[in-house]
Every structure is written in C-alpha cells, then in structure tokens.
Design a protein around this motif. Structure first.
Motif, PDB file in Angstrom:
ATOM      1  N   GLU A   1       0.050  -0.947  23.599  1.00  0.00           N
ATOM      2  CA  GLU A   1      -0.851  -1.718  22.749  1.00  0.00           C
ATOM      3  C   GLU A   1      -2.123  -0.931  22.422  1.00  0.00           C
ATOM      4  O   GLU A   1      -2.674  -1.061  21.332  1.00  0.00           O
ATOM      5  N   HIS A   2      -2.562  -0.070  23.345  1.00  0.00           N
ATOM      6  CA  HIS A   2      -3.741   0.759  23.076  1.00  0.00           C
ATOM      7  C   HIS A   2      -3.419   1.858  22.062  1.00  0.00           C
ATOM      8  O   HIS A   2      -4.222   2.139  21.163  1.00  0.00           O
ATOM      9  N   THR A   3      -2.254   2.453  22.204  1.00  0.00           N
ATOM     10  CA  THR A   3      -1.838   3.490  21.258  1.00  0.00           C
ATOM     11  C   THR A   3      -1.679   2.913  19.863  1.00  0.00           C
ATOM     12  O   THR A   3      -2.147   3.504  18.882  1.00  0.00           O
ATOM     13  N   LEU A   4      -1.060   1.755  19.760  1.00  0.00           N
ATOM     14  CA  LEU A   4      -0.878   1.130  18.444  1.00  0.00           C
ATOM     15  C   LEU A   4      -2.218   0.720  17.843  1.00  0.00           C
ATOM     16  O   LEU A   4      -2.442   0.881  16.645  1.00  0.00           O
ATOM     17  N   ARG A   5      -3.118   0.217  18.665  1.00  0.00           N
ATOM     18  CA  ARG A   5      -4.457  -0.131  18.188  1.00  0.00           C
ATOM     19  C   ARG A   5      -5.151   1.107  17.607  1.00  0.00           C
ATOM     20  O   ARG A   5      -5.692   1.070  16.502  1.00  0.00           O
ATOM     21  N   ASP A   6      -5.100   2.211  18.344  1.00  0.00           N
ATOM     22  CA  ASP A   6      -5.731   3.446  17.878  1.00  0.00           C
ATOM     23  C   ASP A   6      -5.084   3.966  16.600  1.00  0.00           C
ATOM     24  O   ASP A   6      -5.776   4.399  15.680  1.00  0.00           O
ATOM     25  N   MET A   7      -3.757   3.904  16.552  1.00  0.00           N
ATOM     26  CA  MET A   7      -3.034   4.360  15.367  1.00  0.00           C
ATOM     27  C   MET A   7      -3.412   3.520  14.150  1.00  0.00           C
ATOM     28  O   MET A   7      -3.663   4.045  13.062  1.00  0.00           O
ATOM     29  N   LYS A   8      -3.501   2.229  14.346  1.00  0.00           N
ATOM     30  CA  LYS A   8      -3.843   1.343  13.226  1.00  0.00           C
ATOM     31  C   LYS A   8      -5.282   1.557  12.773  1.00  0.00           C
ATOM     32  O   LYS A   8      -5.561   1.571  11.571  1.00  0.00           O
ATOM     33  N   GLN A   9      -6.203   1.757  13.713  1.00  0.00           N
ATOM     34  CA  GLN A   9      -7.594   2.027  13.332  1.00  0.00           C
ATOM     35  C   GLN A   9      -7.703   3.332  12.562  1.00  0.00           C
ATOM     36  O   GLN A   9      -8.378   3.406  11.527  1.00  0.00           O
ATOM     37  N   PHE A  10      -7.035   4.376  13.058  1.00  0.00           N
ATOM     38  CA  PHE A  10      -7.088   5.679  12.408  1.00  0.00           C
ATOM     39  C   PHE A  10      -6.489   5.628  11.005  1.00  0.00           C
ATOM     40  O   PHE A  10      -7.091   6.102  10.038  1.00  0.00           O
ATOM     41  N   THR A  11      -5.295   5.054  10.889  1.00  0.00           N
ATOM     42  CA  THR A  11      -4.636   5.026   9.573  1.00  0.00           C
ATOM     43  C   THR A  11      -5.408   4.155   8.591  1.00  0.00           C
ATOM     44  O   THR A  11      -5.505   4.499   7.414  1.00  0.00           O
TER      45      THR A  11
ATOM     46  N   VAL B   1       0.833  -1.202   0.000  1.00  0.00           N
ATOM     47  CA  VAL B   1       0.000   0.000   0.000  1.00  0.00           C
ATOM     48  C   VAL B   1       0.870   1.255   0.000  1.00  0.00           C
ATOM     49  O   VAL B   1       0.561   2.240  -0.677  1.00  0.00           O
ATOM     50  N   PHE B   2       1.980   1.211   0.736  1.00  0.00           N
ATOM     51  CA  PHE B   2       2.770   2.420   0.964  1.00  0.00           C
ATOM     52  C   PHE B   2       3.780   2.671  -0.160  1.00  0.00           C
ATOM     53  O   PHE B   2       4.973   2.868   0.072  1.00  0.00           O
ATOM     54  N   THR B   3       3.261   2.685  -1.378  1.00  0.00           N
ATOM     55  CA  THR B   3       4.094   3.030  -2.533  1.00  0.00           C
ATOM     56  C   THR B   3       3.864   4.475  -2.943  1.00  0.00           C
ATOM     57  O   THR B   3       4.617   5.002  -3.758  1.00  0.00           O
ATOM     58  N   ARG B   4       2.840   5.094  -2.406  1.00  0.00           N
ATOM     59  CA  ARG B   4       2.521   6.496  -2.707  1.00  0.00           C
ATOM     60  C   ARG B   4       2.664   7.333  -1.441  1.00  0.00           C
ATOM     61  O   ARG B   4       2.268   6.915  -0.348  1.00  0.00           O
ATOM     62  N   SER B   5       3.185   8.533  -1.623  1.00  0.00           N
ATOM     63  CA  SER B   5       3.384   9.444  -0.485  1.00  0.00           C
ATOM     64  C   SER B   5       2.086   9.726   0.249  1.00  0.00           C
ATOM     65  O   SER B   5       2.083   9.880   1.472  1.00  0.00           O
ATOM     66  N   LEU B   6       0.991   9.807  -0.456  1.00  0.00           N
ATOM     67  CA  LEU B   6      -0.305  10.078   0.160  1.00  0.00           C
ATOM     68  C   LEU B   6      -0.577   9.116   1.315  1.00  0.00           C
ATOM     69  O   LEU B   6      -0.964   9.528   2.413  1.00  0.00           O
ATOM     70  N   TYR B   7      -0.359   7.835   1.095  1.00  0.00           N
ATOM     71  CA  TYR B   7      -0.636   6.831   2.124  1.00  0.00           C
ATOM     72  C   TYR B   7       0.435   6.831   3.214  1.00  0.00           C
ATOM     73  O   TYR B   7       0.131   6.668   4.398  1.00  0.00           O
ATOM     74  N   LYS B   8       1.680   6.992   2.815  1.00  0.00           N
ATOM     75  CA  LYS B   8       2.771   7.033   3.798  1.00  0.00           C
ATOM     76  C   LYS B   8       2.615   8.231   4.728  1.00  0.00           C
ATOM     77  O   LYS B   8       2.837   8.116   5.934  1.00  0.00           O
ATOM     78  N   ASP B   9       2.220   9.365   4.162  1.00  0.00           N
ATOM     79  CA  ASP B   9       2.069  10.573   4.975  1.00  0.00           C
ATOM     80  C   ASP B   9       0.963  10.432   6.020  1.00  0.00           C
ATOM     81  O   ASP B   9       1.057  11.017   7.099  1.00  0.00           O
ATOM     82  N   ILE B  10      -0.054   9.661   5.730  1.00  0.00           N
ATOM     83  CA  ILE B  10      -1.111   9.405   6.711  1.00  0.00           C
ATOM     84  C   ILE B  10      -0.531   8.676   7.921  1.00  0.00           C
ATOM     85  O   ILE B  10      -0.835   9.009   9.068  1.00  0.00           O
ATOM     86  N   VAL B  11       0.325   7.699   7.674  1.00  0.00           N
ATOM     87  CA  VAL B  11       0.950   6.955   8.777  1.00  0.00           C
ATOM     88  C   VAL B  11       1.867   7.874   9.583  1.00  0.00           C
ATOM     89  O   VAL B  11       1.808   7.905  10.816  1.00  0.00           O
ATOM     90  N   VAL B  12       2.686   8.667   8.897  1.00  0.00           N
ATOM     91  CA  VAL B  12       3.615   9.568   9.593  1.00  0.00           C
ATOM     92  C   VAL B  12       2.846  10.595  10.418  1.00  0.00           C
ATOM     93  O   VAL B  12       3.190  10.862  11.575  1.00  0.00           O
ATOM     94  N   GLU B  13       1.794  11.158   9.859  1.00  0.00           N
ATOM     95  CA  GLU B  13       0.958  12.118  10.584  1.00  0.00           C
ATOM     96  C   GLU B  13       0.371  11.475  11.835  1.00  0.00           C
ATOM     97  O   GLU B  13       0.351  12.081  12.913  1.00  0.00           O
ATOM     98  N   SER B  14      -0.084  10.255  11.727  1.00  0.00           N
ATOM     99  CA  SER B  14      -0.656   9.552  12.868  1.00  0.00           C
ATOM    100  C   SER B  14       0.403   9.266  13.937  1.00  0.00           C
ATOM    101  O   SER B  14       0.131   9.395  15.134  1.00  0.00           O
TER     102      SER B  14
END
Length: 183
Positions: free
Chosen positions: A73-83, A26-39
């Motif tokens: 584990e809660h922070t990672l869960r939230d980050m994964k749900q958001f992204t 999925v993370f071949t485009r900056s658009l998607y990568k930037d969502i993860v970095v922002e999160s």
C-alpha cells in the motif's frame, strides 16, 4: 475509515485495480502511459514491488502484485503520487492537449472535495486489493487483466496491447502457470 478491501498480508499476491478520478481517459497518449510504466519499473527496482501481470487501460490500471519487503500500500501510494505529479506537469507543458482544460478542471474539482489535498486529484484513492489464494483465482484474474483491451475493442488478441504483460504470457510455449513462476 475502514474499507472492505485491504492488504491483509504482505506475503500474499494481490489483484489490484486503480482508476483515474471520474474515470477520465487520460492514458490515450503514450506520453502519459510511459510515465506510469516508468514508475512501475522504478517500484520494481527500488521499492521491492513484484509485478506478475499488468494492463494499463485508458483510465485504469490492473495488476497482480507481491512484495519483497516494503508494504504494497505504501509503494502504490508513492507510485500514484509520483505519476499524478508527473502527468499533471506533462499536461501543463503541453497545453495543446485537446482536453487539457477539461481534464484539469475535473481534477481540480475532485481535489477540492478531498481533505488534505493540494489542488488536484488524479487517481482514485482505493486500489481495491483482492488476495489471490488459489491457482484458479490467479488464472481468472490473469485472464481478466489481459482480456481488458480485447473486451474494450482496442485489439483482437491480448498480446497485441502494448501496455500489458499479455505478450509475456501468450507468446510463450510454456504452460501459463509456469510462465507466471519464472522470473
């Protein structure tokens, strides 16, 4: 259900790895990568996440993390749900994405197999946390994280990968452990 790898203490540093479902690139485009970095930045500011090293590859994320209070584990869960939600929205808004239909089909198919899932499954559930107890293990994991894009053939030097903390380490004149301990 018990898993072999768990966050056993919130006082320890952990090396974690998380991947997209079916290892979809999925993370071949900056658009998607930037969502993860922002999160990740949000989690640092608002959810007590300390990130000591990270590297986002085309289908997975490695980090060395700690916490200032909130359970990792809660922070990672939230980050994964958001992204997941934001990337799925981005896919819906950009149907010209060449792999749009295929990625959504794969994620929907995976989602149907997961109890309690809405529709799509974006991330694999496990974060594979490994406690980092010694400086030797810390340096080994740090090297592994930053060498990922080199081994994959994307760059020749770790610090050239834009979606990584390698530039913070390899461009410094300080010894590696000193860089790690400086905020």
């Amino acid at each position: 259900m018990s898993r072999k790898y768990k966050f056993r203490s919130q006082d320890d540093l952990y090396f974690i790895s998380t991947a997209t479902i079916n290892w979809i690139d999925v993370f071949t485009r900056s658009l998607y990568k930037d969502i993860v970095v922002e999160s990740l930045r949000f989690c640092q500011r608002e959810k007590d996440l300390d990130i000591y090293a990270w590297c986002l590859m085309t289908n997975h994320l490695h980090m060395i993390i700690g916490t200032r209070g909130r359970k990792m584990e809660h922070t990672l869960r939230d980050m994964k749900q958001f992204t997941a939600k934001r990337i799925l929205e981005a896919l819906a808004e950009h149907p010209e994405e060449s792999r749009h239909d295929w990625m959504l089909w794969m994620m929907e198919r995976a989602g149907r197999r997961m109890p309690g899932n809405d529709i799509y499954q974006f991330w694999q559930h496990d974060n594979h946390p490994i406690a980092v107890f010694t400086p030797t293990v810390l340096l080994q994991k740090l090297h592994y994280i930053h060498q990922n894009p080199v081994v994959a053939g994307f760059v020749e030097r770790p610090e050239d990968w834009l979606y990584s903390s390698a530039k913070n380490y390899y461009s410094s004149d300080l010894p590696l452990l000193d860089v790690l301990l400086i905020e």
